[in-house]
Enzyme design. Structure first.
Site, short mmCIF file in Angstrom:
data_model
loop_
_atom_site.label_atom_id
_atom_site.label_comp_id
_atom_site.label_asym_id
_atom_site.label_seq_id
_atom_site.Cartn_x
_atom_site.Cartn_y
_atom_site.Cartn_z
N GLY A 65 -14.68 -0.60 -5.30
CA GLY A 65 -14.84 -0.49 -3.86
C GLY A 65 -16.30 -0.43 -3.47
O GLY A 65 -16.96 -1.45 -3.23
N ARG A 66 -16.84 0.80 -3.44
CA ARG A 66 -18.21 0.97 -2.97
C ARG A 66 -19.21 0.14 -3.79
O ARG A 66 -20.17 -0.41 -3.23
CB ARG A 66 -18.58 2.46 -3.01
CG ARG A 66 -17.78 3.29 -2.00
CD ARG A 66 -17.82 4.76 -2.37
NE ARG A 66 -17.23 4.99 -3.69
CZ ARG A 66 -17.32 6.11 -4.37
NH1 ARG A 66 -17.99 7.13 -3.88
NH2 ARG A 66 -16.74 6.24 -5.55
N HIS A 74 0.85 -1.20 0.00
CA HIS A 74 0.00 0.00 0.00
C HIS A 74 0.88 1.25 0.00
O HIS A 74 1.39 1.67 1.03
CB HIS A 74 -0.90 -0.02 1.23
CG HIS A 74 -2.06 0.92 1.17
ND1 HIS A 74 -2.19 1.89 0.20
CD2 HIS A 74 -3.17 1.04 1.97
CE1 HIS A 74 -3.32 2.56 0.41
NE2 HIS A 74 -3.93 2.06 1.47
N GLY A 75 1.03 1.82 -1.17
CA GLY A 75 1.83 3.05 -1.30
C GLY A 75 0.96 4.26 -1.55
O GLY A 75 1.45 5.29 -2.03
N ALA A 76 -0.35 4.15 -1.24
CA ALA A 76 -1.31 5.19 -1.63
C ALA A 76 -2.00 5.82 -0.43
O ALA A 76 -1.72 5.48 0.73
CB ALA A 76 -2.36 4.57 -2.56
N ASN A 77 -2.89 6.76 -0.76
CA ASN A 77 -3.93 7.25 0.16
C ASN A 77 -3.45 7.92 1.45
O ASN A 77 -4.21 8.06 2.39
CB ASN A 77 -4.90 6.10 0.52
CG ASN A 77 -5.59 5.52 -0.71
OD1 ASN A 77 -5.57 4.32 -0.92
ND2 ASN A 77 -6.18 6.36 -1.54
N TYR A 104 -0.93 6.97 3.57
CA TYR A 104 -0.28 6.14 4.60
C TYR A 104 1.25 6.24 4.45
O TYR A 104 1.75 6.98 3.60
CB TYR A 104 -0.81 4.70 4.53
CG TYR A 104 -2.29 4.65 4.85
CD1 TYR A 104 -2.73 4.83 6.16
CD2 TYR A 104 -3.25 4.51 3.85
CE1 TYR A 104 -4.10 4.84 6.46
CE2 TYR A 104 -4.62 4.52 4.15
CZ TYR A 104 -5.02 4.69 5.46
OH TYR A 104 -6.37 4.71 5.75
N ARG A 143 0.25 -0.14 -4.80
CA ARG A 143 -0.88 0.77 -5.04
C ARG A 143 -0.42 2.20 -4.81
O ARG A 143 0.24 2.50 -3.82
CB ARG A 143 -2.02 0.44 -4.08
CG ARG A 143 -3.18 1.45 -4.17
CD ARG A 143 -4.43 0.86 -3.57
NE ARG A 143 -5.34 1.86 -3.10
CZ ARG A 143 -6.64 1.89 -3.39
NH1 ARG A 143 -7.18 0.98 -4.19
NH2 ARG A 143 -7.42 2.81 -2.88
C1 LIG Z 1 -14.78 1.61 3.67
C2 LIG Z 1 -13.59 1.79 2.79
C3 LIG Z 1 -12.36 1.34 3.24
C4 LIG Z 1 -11.21 1.49 2.45
N1 LIG Z 1 -10.03 0.96 2.88
C5 LIG Z 1 -8.96 0.92 2.04
C6 LIG Z 1 -7.78 0.18 2.37
O1 LIG Z 1 -7.68 -0.49 3.41
N2 LIG Z 1 -6.76 0.21 1.48
C7 LIG Z 1 -6.83 0.91 0.31
O2 LIG Z 1 -5.87 0.91 -0.46
N3 LIG Z 1 -7.94 1.60 -0.03
C8 LIG Z 1 -9.00 1.60 0.79
N4 LIG Z 1 -10.17 2.22 0.40
C9 LIG Z 1 -10.27 2.86 -0.92
C10 LIG Z 1 -10.87 1.90 -1.95
O3 LIG Z 1 -9.96 0.86 -2.25
C11 LIG Z 1 -11.22 2.64 -3.25
O4 LIG Z 1 -10.06 3.30 -3.70
C12 LIG Z 1 -12.32 3.66 -3.10
O5 LIG Z 1 -13.46 3.07 -2.48
C13 LIG Z 1 -12.72 4.24 -4.44
O6 LIG Z 1 -13.17 3.22 -5.31
P1 LIG Z 1 -14.73 3.11 -5.68
O7 LIG Z 1 -15.06 4.37 -6.41
O8 LIG Z 1 -14.88 1.89 -6.52
O9 LIG Z 1 -15.46 3.00 -4.38
C14 LIG Z 1 -11.31 2.12 1.19
C15 LIG Z 1 -12.57 2.57 0.77
C16 LIG Z 1 -13.69 2.40 1.53
C17 LIG Z 1 -15.03 2.86 1.00
#
Ligand SMILES: Cc1cc2nc3c(=O)[nH]c(=O)nc-3n(C[C@H](O)[C@H](O)[C@H](O)COP(=O)(O)O)c2cc1C
Length: 367
Positions: free
Chosen positions: A327-328, A181-184, A186, A234
């Site tokens: 995701g969602r 996990h290199g994203a978001n 963290y 990522r």
């Molecule tokens: C409840 C929730 C938890 C998430 N946890 C992580 C995670 O643990 N690791 C990660 O890389 N992204 C995480 N994400 C981001 C999702 O992988 C994804 O990038 C995000 O939901 C956008 O994609 P979507 O438009 O298909 O929902 C999370 C998203 C949601 C909604």
């Protein structure tokens, strides 16, 4: 709708693993492990539904990697010892029983850790106050703590944590691939980000220096799990605590980052944006997924961001994506690939699933 969606249902081979289609569940933290960070029976049922619903790949939620600073959330699962690794076995078996590729996402929360039972303080590249506030649906409250700047020894330990966790994920739990996990926002993304990383050593300054921790982590994981295991990374521009951040160097940064990941032997690169198809930088410029494919042409490209719509997903395949992660849309439709292939209607995502706390609900498992 007159869109050719056949590419989405074609198999792909990743390092000898034949994956049935191009749909993957995106990693999603659901804080449903035990207090000790062990995956639970509820999590097994939660993940198995996606496999039954036709997803060719499932990427787990972010799993913490050491017993120092990596844990981010209460009830987040870890893979830092034998007991935690063993607890993942039923989850992995549930996925494999349906032929779904089981990918473990390894994560170090760094400066935006909200809760860590091993340690009461946080670390990051530099002692910079994280933007934003903690996430309440993960039991967070108020501002993040001010992190301490990591020492060389702490950086080495963090890398080691990823490598050892990767080995446990493959050898003990039975996962088939590793996502770093290199994203978001963290830890690894904190090092990559200019305004968070103000170091003046080899880990800070130029983009080449800021991406170094990701590359060193990738190399350490590779050395530990061997050449045959698919290992990927990522990446994102936005963060959970700063949605609109962009790589300061624009396309040149994309070239350095994706190019160096390719050189370091990343089997896959997972890019995420709010809307995957949007220009990454300048108006009318290429999307991040297109740039990833361009600068890392041999890597499998996973694209994420509002791609549950089949026409959008099909278009992403023409933009350089090889696999679409959802995701969602997957939370609302655990059987999304089946529904799309049957041209059935999709459920809209209801944010109530994640409220007030984001843990997996029994009601959700009945869907
Ligand atoms: C409840 C929730 C938890 C998430 N946890 C992580 C995670 O643990 N690791 C990660 O890389 N992204 C995480 N994400 C981001 C999702 O992988 C994804 O990038 C995000 O939901 C956008 O994609 P979507 O438009 O298909 O929902 C999370 C998203 C949601 C909604």
């Amino acid at each position: 709708m007159n869109v050719d969606t056949s590419a989405l249902f074609a198999p792909i081979v990743i390092k000898g693993h034949t994956v049935a289609n191009r749909f993957s569940v995106a990693p999603m933290t659901r804080i449903s492990a035990t207090e000790e960070g062990r995956a639970t029976e509820r999590m097994t049922r939660y993940y198995e539904r996606f496999a039954r619903g036709g997803f060719g790949t499932v990427i787990t939620e972010g799993i913490y990697t050491d017993q120092a600073f990596s844990q981010g959330y209460v009830n987040q699962p870890g893979i830092t010892n034998e007991a935690q690794a063993n607890a993942w076995k039923p989850v992995v078996s549930g996925l494999k029983a349906h032929g779904t590729l089981a990918v473990a996402q390894l994560m170090h929360a760094g400066a935006i850790s909200q809760s860590n039972r091993f340690c009461g303080s946080t670390v990051g590249p530099s002692s910079v106050q994280p933007k934003g506030e903690q996430m309440t649906f993960y039991h967070g409250k108020d501002r993040y703590s001010l992190p301490a700047a990591m020492t060389e020894a702490q950086i080495a330990d963090a890398i080691d944590g990823f490598a050892e966790s990767a080995a446990r994920a493959i050898e003990v739990a039975g996962f088939e691939a590793i996502e770093i996990h290199g994203a978001n926002g963290y830890l690894l993304d904190q090092f990559l980000t200019d305004y968070i990383n103000s170091r003046t050593d080899r880990w800070g300054g130029s983009t080449e220096n800021r991406v170094r921790l990701i590359l060193e982590t990738l190399k350490a994981v590779r050395a530990r799990v061997g050449a045959r295991v698919p290992v990927g990374v990522r990446l994102s521009q936005g963060k959970v605590n700063d949605y609109h951040q962009k790589w300061a160097g624009g396309e040149r940064d994309a070239e350095i980052i994706f190019g160096s990941l390719a050189d370091a032997g990343a089997d896959f690169i997972h890019v995420t944006e709010f809307e995957a198809w949007q220009p990454a930088f300048a108006e009318d410029g290429p999307s991040l997924m297109r740039l990833a494919k361009h600068y890392a042409p041999k890597a499998v490209i996973l694209a994420n961001g509002s791609l549950h719509d089949i026409a959008r997903a099909a278009a992403a395949m023409n933009e350089g994506a090889d696999i679409i992660t959802i995701g969602r849309g997957a939370l609302a439709n655990p059987d999304l690939p089946r529904r799309l292939s049957d041209r059935a209607v999709l459920n809209d995502f209801d944010p109530a699933i994640l409220g007030p706390i984001a843990d997996v609900k029994e009601t959700e498992l009945k869907m």
